[in-house]
Design a protein around this motif. Structure first.
Motif, mmCIF file in Angstrom:
data_model
loop_
_atom_site.group_PDB
_atom_site.id
_atom_site.type_symbol
_atom_site.label_atom_id
_atom_site.label_comp_id
_atom_site.label_asym_id
_atom_site.label_seq_id
_atom_site.Cartn_x
_atom_site.Cartn_y
_atom_site.Cartn_z
ATOM 1 N N GLY A 110 44.507 34.519 34.812
ATOM 2 C CA GLY A 110 43.391 34.080 35.637
ATOM 3 C C GLY A 110 43.771 33.988 37.105
ATOM 4 N N LEU A 119 41.115 35.025 29.238
ATOM 5 C CA LEU A 119 42.309 34.997 30.060
ATOM 6 C C LEU A 119 43.161 33.780 29.761
ATOM 7 N N LYS A 127 34.982 32.561 36.768
ATOM 8 C CA LYS A 127 34.463 33.827 37.262
ATOM 9 C C LYS A 127 33.273 33.618 38.185
ATOM 10 N N TRP A 149 44.063 37.578 38.384
ATOM 11 C CA TRP A 149 42.749 38.214 38.451
ATOM 12 C C TRP A 149 41.938 37.668 39.610
ATOM 13 N N GLU A 159 36.486 29.976 31.528
ATOM 14 C CA GLU A 159 36.504 31.326 32.078
ATOM 15 C C GLU A 159 35.181 31.651 32.766
ATOM 16 N N LEU A 171 40.912 27.422 40.108
ATOM 17 C CA LEU A 171 41.344 27.309 38.716
ATOM 18 C C LEU A 171 41.909 25.918 38.432
#
Length: 283
Positions: A8, A3, A60, A11, A56, A32
């Motif tokens: 990001g 991403l 996640k 998402w 990433e 983030l």
């Protein structure tokens, strides 16, 4: 799939919205931003930057944890309070902005007394200190205060000690149940944000609340247990002109006032910024 920053953000928000997480966009952005070591308002300037595989992966993982209603502050390991940054983890209550009313009220009273010529050191006991937010804030903004912080949890006191070191103040930490660590001494001030949530109300709380220590919330069937305990012993703990300042629930002002008035105290209730009862002074 790798991403970029903008992807990001979108998402992460979508994942949190799917799990009905409040403030989904804010939380995704904050997670983030922490990974990228930038402030939230700088994310858009980085929007086309591609996340590394490690960034990433961590993002996640953090989104998955937040999706399971783990508080944002526990994931980030920090919370702002009174303009200071506190480390927090699952062993302590997350400091709330409502509690700033208690510190601000205390500072205002102390400064009013200074203007009346009361310049000597003051002894302050903060009961149920948790992360140390109240004790440390008082010591930081009022250097003449000799502050003791107590808690029944050794884990909480470890967090409080860590925060005192990182913020650069001296507080005497004592382990024990409620007033037990301060018996046998006389205090100018007793301060506390005690557990004051009714058991029935606690069971209706948001899922995030159940990730925090229950002992920091539950104040008995009616939420008033700790106020009764303190009122019953307060005269043996205070100097002649000593005072007590406590956080209360928005609907507990009359009940807590009555508890202390029955022990011969005069009381005054202060509101928070929303105009709700939040702090009681007993003297």
């Amino acid at each position: 799939m790798v991403l970029n920053v903008l992807e990001g953000m979108r998402w992460g928000e979508a994942q949190l919205l799917a799990e009905k997480i409040d403030n989904a966009r804010f939380d995704a952005d904050m997670l983030l931003a922490e990974i990228l070591k930038v402030s939230r308002d700088k994310l858009y300037f980085e929007r086309e930057r591609t996340l590394s595989k490690e960034e990433e992966r961590v993002f996640k993982n953090w989104i998955a944890r937040r999706s399971e209603h783990e508080p944002l502050q526990y994931i980030l390991k920090c919370q702002e309070f009174m303009g200071l940054t506190f480390y927090v983890d699952e062993g302590v209550l997350i400091p709330r902005a409502d509690s700033e009313t208690l510190v601000e009220t205390w500072l205002r009273i102390v400064r009013d007394e200074e203007q009346q010529g009361q310049e000597e050191k003051i002894k302050v006991a903060d009961l149920c200190t948790g992360s140390g937010a109240l004790a440390i804030s008082m010591a930081y903004y009022c250097p003449k205060a000799e502050v003791v912080g107590t808690d029944i949890s050794s884990r909480a006191l470890e967090v409080a000690r860590q925060n005192a070191v990182s913020i650069g103040v001296e507080v005497n930490w004592r382990e024990g149940d409620f007033v037990a660590p301060i018996r046998g001494e006389r205090w100018d001030w007793i301060i506390s944000n005690p557990p004051y949530v009714k058991k029935a109300d606690y069971l209706q709380c948001a899922p995030e609340i159940f990730r925090e220590p229950a002992i920091a919330f539950l104040g008995g069937q009616d939420g008033l247990e700790f106020y009764r305990r303190l009122a019953g012993e307060a005269r043996t703990l205070l100097k002649l002109d000593g005072k007590i300042l406590l956080e209360i629930g928005w609907d507990q002002g009359n009940d807590v006032c009555n508890i202390f008035q029955e022990q011969g105290f005069t009381t005054h209730v202060y509101p928070d910024l929303a105009g709700r009862d939040r702090v009681i002074l007993a003297r």
